[in-house]
Write a protein that holds these residues in place. Structure first.
Motif, short mmCIF file in Angstrom:
data_model
loop_
_atom_site.label_atom_id
_atom_site.label_comp_id
_atom_site.label_asym_id
_atom_site.label_seq_id
_atom_site.Cartn_x
_atom_site.Cartn_y
_atom_site.Cartn_z
N ASP A 94 51.13 28.77 49.06
CA ASP A 94 50.33 28.83 50.29
C ASP A 94 48.92 28.31 50.02
O ASP A 94 48.05 29.06 49.56
CB ASP A 94 50.28 30.28 50.78
CG ASP A 94 49.50 30.43 52.08
OD1 ASP A 94 49.07 29.40 52.64
OD2 ASP A 94 49.32 31.58 52.54
N PRO A 95 48.63 27.02 50.31
CA PRO A 95 47.31 26.47 50.01
C PRO A 95 46.20 27.06 50.88
O PRO A 95 45.01 26.89 50.55
CB PRO A 95 47.47 24.97 50.29
CG PRO A 95 48.63 24.87 51.22
CD PRO A 95 49.53 26.01 50.88
N SER A 96 46.55 27.77 51.97
CA SER A 96 45.51 28.38 52.78
C SER A 96 44.76 29.47 52.02
O SER A 96 43.64 29.85 52.41
CB SER A 96 46.11 28.98 54.07
OG SER A 96 46.89 30.12 53.78
N LEU A 97 45.35 29.96 50.92
CA LEU A 97 44.65 30.95 50.10
C LEU A 97 43.37 30.38 49.50
O LEU A 97 42.44 31.12 49.18
CB LEU A 97 45.57 31.45 48.98
CG LEU A 97 46.77 32.30 49.43
CD1 LEU A 97 47.68 32.58 48.25
CD2 LEU A 97 46.30 33.59 50.06
N LEU A 98 43.31 29.05 49.35
CA LEU A 98 42.11 28.42 48.81
C LEU A 98 40.93 28.51 49.77
O LEU A 98 39.79 28.29 49.37
CB LEU A 98 42.40 26.96 48.47
CG LEU A 98 43.45 26.71 47.38
CD1 LEU A 98 43.78 25.23 47.30
CD2 LEU A 98 42.93 27.20 46.03
N GLU A 99 41.21 28.82 51.03
CA GLU A 99 40.14 28.93 52.01
C GLU A 99 39.53 30.32 52.06
O GLU A 99 38.49 30.53 52.67
CB GLU A 99 40.70 28.58 53.40
CG GLU A 99 41.28 27.17 53.49
CD GLU A 99 42.01 26.93 54.80
OE1 GLU A 99 41.92 27.81 55.69
OE2 GLU A 99 42.66 25.88 54.93
N ARG A 100 40.18 31.29 51.43
CA ARG A 100 39.67 32.65 51.43
C ARG A 100 38.57 32.83 50.39
O ARG A 100 38.51 32.09 49.41
CB ARG A 100 40.79 33.65 51.10
CG ARG A 100 41.89 33.74 52.11
CD ARG A 100 42.73 34.95 51.77
NE ARG A 100 43.99 34.99 52.48
CZ ARG A 100 44.90 35.95 52.32
NH1 ARG A 100 44.66 36.93 51.47
NH2 ARG A 100 46.02 35.91 52.99
N PRO A 101 37.69 33.81 50.57
CA PRO A 101 36.78 34.16 49.48
C PRO A 101 37.60 34.66 48.30
O PRO A 101 38.57 35.42 48.48
CB PRO A 101 35.91 35.27 50.06
CG PRO A 101 36.71 35.82 51.22
CD PRO A 101 37.49 34.67 51.75
N GLY A 102 37.28 34.21 47.11
CA GLY A 102 38.08 34.54 45.94
C GLY A 102 37.36 35.46 44.98
O GLY A 102 36.14 35.42 44.85
N CYS A 103 38.13 36.31 44.31
CA CYS A 103 37.62 37.14 43.23
C CYS A 103 38.55 36.96 42.03
O CYS A 103 39.75 37.22 42.13
CB CYS A 103 37.57 38.61 43.63
SG CYS A 103 36.99 39.71 42.31
N ALA A 104 38.00 36.49 40.92
CA ALA A 104 38.79 36.36 39.70
C ALA A 104 38.90 37.72 39.03
O ALA A 104 37.93 38.48 38.99
CB ALA A 104 38.14 35.35 38.76
N MET A 105 40.07 38.03 38.51
CA MET A 105 40.28 39.28 37.80
C MET A 105 41.01 38.98 36.50
O MET A 105 42.11 38.44 36.50
CB MET A 105 41.09 40.27 38.65
CG MET A 105 41.14 41.67 38.06
SD MET A 105 42.08 42.84 39.09
CE MET A 105 41.12 42.79 40.60
N VAL A 106 40.38 39.30 35.39
CA VAL A 106 40.93 38.98 34.08
C VAL A 106 40.75 40.18 33.16
O VAL A 106 39.98 41.10 33.46
CB VAL A 106 40.25 37.74 33.46
CG1 VAL A 106 40.54 36.50 34.28
CG2 VAL A 106 38.74 37.95 33.34
N GLY A 107 41.46 40.16 32.03
CA GLY A 107 41.33 41.26 31.09
C GLY A 107 42.32 41.13 29.95
O GLY A 107 42.95 40.10 29.75
N ALA A 108 42.46 42.22 29.23
CA ALA A 108 43.23 42.24 27.99
C ALA A 108 44.71 41.98 28.23
O ALA A 108 45.29 42.47 29.21
CB ALA A 108 43.04 43.57 27.28
N ARG A 109 45.32 41.26 27.32
CA ARG A 109 46.77 41.07 27.37
C ARG A 109 47.49 42.33 26.91
O ARG A 109 48.55 42.66 27.43
CB ARG A 109 47.18 39.88 26.51
CG ARG A 109 46.78 38.55 27.13
CD ARG A 109 47.08 37.40 26.20
NE ARG A 109 46.83 36.14 26.87
CZ ARG A 109 46.56 35.01 26.24
NH1 ARG A 109 46.48 34.98 24.94
NH2 ARG A 109 46.35 33.90 26.92
N VAL A 134 42.30 35.86 42.03
CA VAL A 134 42.57 34.71 41.17
C VAL A 134 42.71 35.18 39.73
O VAL A 134 41.86 35.93 39.23
CB VAL A 134 41.44 33.67 41.26
CG1 VAL A 134 41.80 32.40 40.48
CG2 VAL A 134 41.12 33.34 42.72
N SER A 135 43.77 34.76 39.06
CA SER A 135 43.94 35.12 37.65
C SER A 135 44.80 34.07 36.97
O SER A 135 45.13 33.04 37.56
CB SER A 135 44.55 36.53 37.53
OG SER A 135 44.33 37.05 36.23
#
Length: 375
Positions: A94-109, A134-135
């Motif tokens: 769904d490329p419309s997700l690129l139009e939303r404000p994004g928050c990256a969430m990352v962390g330990a494996r 986004v991750s």
């Protein structure tokens, strides 16, 4: 022409941007770059043929994906604002997700069970508020973030081609993301990632978002690379505080000491994102580059070994190893550990009993367990 220039070996995203700024369009760059490279004493560059570019386009179409170039109106504005934005993106979903404000969430494996639960809850809450999570689809926090937001909107940025499933246990999640969410990469289909592709991926994770949230991270980890990219890109950096007894929290706690926003709830994240400045794509180009400065079109900064993220992944682990990796000083129930480890509750309870007898864990009066501090 754009795809051919984007796939020119050795040019890179930064070199591509400089070439477009210098020549004004991809066609003139393709016509002139080989001759200028030879006159400047550079090795001859390799530009893919038209047939090669058309074959890649056909492969993308067969996979049910699409190509987004920097010329397309739906190319993400936030990504266009980073230094050396990828000239092409391959996406499926769904490329419309690129139009939303994004928050990256990352962390330990090797995240704790508590960290995994908190990441899922945060991602789910953010998605319900219209934020695209986004991750990077890695084990641990990445996978938990995608799982939490799969129904509401999440983007997975991959280090290899979007048809490459890694890690293997995320095959079902990968398939769901290609339908309900969005798979995204700058790498051609069919390519497995190399060490240098992971920090390149990390810059896209932060670049697609207004802010980057680190849930758990050791002091030397790819998550901190993503946080550093976010700061360099002018984005917000956030971190969830963790126990000082857990090495998986040392990196995130260090971010807090360095000025990252402290996050304890979805509302905390939403408040930070609502105040975040949206960077604008750069305007204008470079001055005309003389032949002797042609090396500027072929920067080496993207292959800096100091940016490489370790790709060492645990081999097949025993059930006890999986359980140990999920424990932390934060109390957690046996049922939650069983779900996170994908093990029967009875088996987990038996292992916890053995670990309590050996002094590895403590059982609290309410039945929750926690890892004991090592003396």
């Amino acid at each position: 022409m754009w795809l051919r220039l984007a796939r020119t070996r050795g040019l890179g995203a930064i070199g591509f941007a400089r070439a477009i700024a210098h020549y004004g369009n991809a066609a003139d760059a393709i016509d002139d770059l080989p001759a200028r490279a030879r006159s400047a004493g550079r090795r001859e560059i390799t530009i893919p043929s038209r047939d090669t570019a058309e074959a890649e386009m056909e492969q993308i179409d067969r996979f049910g994906a699409r190509l987004i170039t920097g010329l397309d109106p739906d190319y993400p504005d936030l990504l266009a604002a980073i230094p050396g934005p990828p000239p092409v993106l391959i996406v499926r979903g769904d490329p419309s997700l690129l139009e939303r404000p994004g928050c990256a969430m990352v962390g330990a494996r090797n995240a704790s069970a508590v960290g995994l639960r908190f990441a899922r809850e945060l991602a789910n809450g953010l998605g319900r508020e219209g934020v695209a999570v986004v991750s990077g689809l890695a084990r641990g926090i990445d996978g938990a973030a995608h799982s939490g937001a799969i129904e509401t909107g999440t983007i997975a940025v991959l280090a290899g081609g979007i048809d490459h499933i890694y890690p293997p246990e995320h095959a079902d999640l990968h398939a769901r993301l290609g339908e309900q969410g969005l798979l995204l990469s700058e790498i051609p289909l069919g390519q497995t990632p190399t060490a240098r592709d992971f920090p390149r991926r990390n810059r896209l994770i932060s670049g697609l978002a207004l802010g980057t949230l680190v849930v758990e991270a050791a002091l030397r980890s790819g998550s901190l690379i993503t946080a550093r990219y976010a700061a360099e890109q002018g984005r917000e950096v956030m971190a969830v505080p963790g126990s000082p007894l857990d090495p998986r929290a040392r990196g995130s706690n260090q971010l807090l000491r360095d000025g990252a926003h402290l996050i304890e709830s979805v509302d905390d994240v939403l408040d930070i994102l609502s105040k975040a400045r949206r960077p604008e794509p750069p305007v204008g180009g470079l001055e005309d580059l003389p032949a002797e400065r042609l090396a500027d079109l072929f920067p080496d900064d993207e292959s800096d070994p100091s940016h490489h993220e370790s790709r060492s992944e645990p081999t097949a682990r025993t059930p006890l190893d999986r359980l140990r990796a999920l424990l932390s000083p934060a109390p957690v129930s046996g049922d939650e550990l069983a779900r996170a480890a994908d093990l029967p509750v009875g088996e987990v309870q038996a292992m916890l009993l053995e670990m309590e007898m050996s002094g590895e864990v403590s059982t609290l009066p309410d039945g929750l367990v926690q890892r004991r501090r090592q003396s």
